[in-house]
Design a protein around this motif. Structure first.
Motif, PDB file in Angstrom:
ATOM      1  N   TYR A  83      43.566  48.983  48.957  1.00 15.28           N
ATOM      2  CA  TYR A  83      42.266  49.662  48.861  1.00 15.28           C
ATOM      3  C   TYR A  83      41.683  49.945  50.247  1.00 15.28           C
ATOM      4  N   TRP A 104      43.151  47.142  42.485  1.00 15.75           N
ATOM      5  CA  TRP A 104      42.435  46.784  41.258  1.00 15.75           C
ATOM      6  C   TRP A 104      43.367  46.688  40.053  1.00 15.75           C
ATOM      7  N   THR A 105      44.579  47.247  40.172  1.00 15.19           N
ATOM      8  CA  THR A 105      45.479  47.270  39.006  1.00 15.19           C
ATOM      9  C   THR A 105      46.871  46.711  39.271  1.00 15.19           C
ATOM     10  N   PRO A 120      33.618  48.281  48.002  1.00 11.28           N
ATOM     11  CA  PRO A 120      34.483  48.498  46.830  1.00 11.28           C
ATOM     12  C   PRO A 120      33.951  49.583  45.911  1.00 11.28           C
ATOM     13  N   THR A 155      35.005  50.317  42.215  1.00 25.11           N
ATOM     14  CA  THR A 155      35.765  50.002  41.017  1.00 25.11           C
ATOM     15  C   THR A 155      34.786  49.483  39.973  1.00 25.11           C
ATOM     16  N   SER A 158      37.061  44.383  37.248  1.00 19.10           N
ATOM     17  CA  SER A 158      38.183  44.401  38.192  1.00 19.10           C
ATOM     18  C   SER A 158      37.788  43.765  39.515  1.00 19.10           C
ATOM     19  N   TYR A 159      36.576  44.049  39.964  1.00 20.41           N
ATOM     20  CA  TYR A 159      36.117  43.495  41.238  1.00 20.41           C
ATOM     21  C   TYR A 159      36.013  41.977  41.159  1.00 20.41           C
ATOM     22  N   VAL A 166      39.503  40.395  41.261  1.00 13.79           N
ATOM     23  CA  VAL A 166      40.128  40.429  42.578  1.00 13.79           C
ATOM     24  C   VAL A 166      39.436  39.466  43.531  1.00 13.79           C
TER      25      VAL A 166
END
Length: 364
Positions: free
Chosen positions: A132, A144-145, A180, A182, A186-187, A190
């Motif tokens: 990212y 994120w994925t 970020p 997203t 997801s955040y 992570v």
């Protein structure tokens, strides 16, 4: 909010150092140890030597300059944020993401040592982390994925944690991911993985996380992790980024005023308080310390407008008890070599100093 791309500044060194006043050292040394829920009012600048890999290859632009740390301390500031790209010390190829160039990281070590020497807190930030970056080019995998990207991101932060284990939090802190973009789930996933990785090595390290929506939205779900959070100070964008070619909707906008009109809203100090202060004060009540990790005004905004806008921001943050870090020290947003057409600069040891902006910052 529009996605921002900052100018890639080429930072150069010059000879000549000024004497550091003893009272500056005493002031900085009196700062309390930071806690996630109680940050000192750190005030300073972003330094960009590791912001991107070099223009001619993977090497960064060069080592951090001791003179910058000395001048920042000499002018009564106490903080530097180092936005860094992992590509300065590692390859962008995911097959080799964990191969480290120690020589480059020793230059980061040197910056942390300069901070200790001049009584400046050093905040290490991954502006580009495996998977990212807010700026192009896009990463080859998605933090994120993709689990490989997350594993590499954890690796880099664990490596830094090992490197600075034993350094007190008053000297160095970590800011995990710059701005970020997203979804919250997801955040949180992570960040939790990164925090667990760091704390497996250095359980007491002070960790700061940027808000969502490019740093502008607080993240209450992360409060349980005992982290501080970093906000931004670029609103409204038609004032802070007027004439910026990388924000197409603003590059041909009319010259800004302050107070301003942006997105059919009248912006003034009260608007800033409601939009950019109050939501974060709610987060503070949950035991989360707040700091303004980036802010500033591009050099195409008329200087008098920029200074009035900056003073309203600074006044609000001082009242809130928050510190801040100007983007940048030297360059188009900074106090040195900003290349504004409407400023009479002072020659300061070979650099062009915006005295009015410096004095404004010193007052807050």
């Amino acid at each position: 909010m529009h996605r921002r791309l900052f100018l890639q500044a080429s930072l150069t060194a010059a000879a000549g150092l000024s004497q550091l006043p003893q009272q500056t050292l005493a002031y900085a040394a009196s700062l309390p140890d930071p806690k996630p829920g109680n940050l000192p009012r750190w005030r300073g600048f972003n330094l960009l030597e590791k912001f991107v890999a070099g223009s001619t290859g993977p090497e960064p632009e060069g080592p951090y300059q001791e003179r910058d740390f000395e001048w920042i301390a000499n002018w009564d500031f106490n903080f530097v944020r180092l936005p860094m790209s992992y590509q300065c010390w590692a390859t962008p190829d995911p097959k080799h993401w964990t191969k480290i160039n120690e020589r480059v990281l020793r230059e980061v070590d040197q910056a942390v040592d300069y901070g200790k020497q001049y009584k400046l807190h050093v905040n290490l930030n991954l502006h580009r982390i495996p998977g990212y970056c807010v700026n192009p080019p896009a990463e080859p995998l998605n933090l994120w994925t993709d689990e490989q990207a997350l594993e590499a991101a954890v690796f880099h932060w664990k490596h830094l944690a090992e490197r600075y284990k034993g350094r007190p939090n008053r000297e160095v802190s970590f800011d995990l991911i710059n701005e970020p973009n997203t979804n919250e789930a997801s955040y949180v996933r992570v960040v939790t993985a990164l925090v667990e990785g760091i704390r497996s090595v250095d359980p007491e390290r002070l960790i700061i996380v940027d808000g969502l929506q490019y740093g502008n939205q607080p993240v209450p779900q992360l409060a349980k992790l005992k982290l501080a959070q970093s906000t931004r100070g670029y609103l409204p964008m038609n004032v802070s980024h007027y004439g910026a070619s990388w924000v197409p909707t603003l590059s041909d906008a009319p010259p800004p005023t302050w107070p301003a009109n942006w997105m059919n809203v009248t912006w003034n100090a009260e608007t800033l308080r409601k939009v950019a202060i109050s939501p974060w004060q709610k987060l503070e009540k949950e035991g989360v310390g707040v700091h303004v990790g980036e802010w500033g005004c591009f050099n195409k905004t008329p200087h008098d407008v920029a200074l009035r806008w900056m003073e309203d921001q600074l006044r609000l943050w001082k009242k809130a008890g928050w510190g801040w870090a100007l983007w940048n020290f030297r360059g188009a947003f900074g106090i040195l070599n900003s290349d504004r057409a409407d400023v009479t600069y002072k020659n300061y040891q070979g650099e062009q100093l915006d005295e009015k902006m410096l004095k404004l910052l010193q007052n807050y």
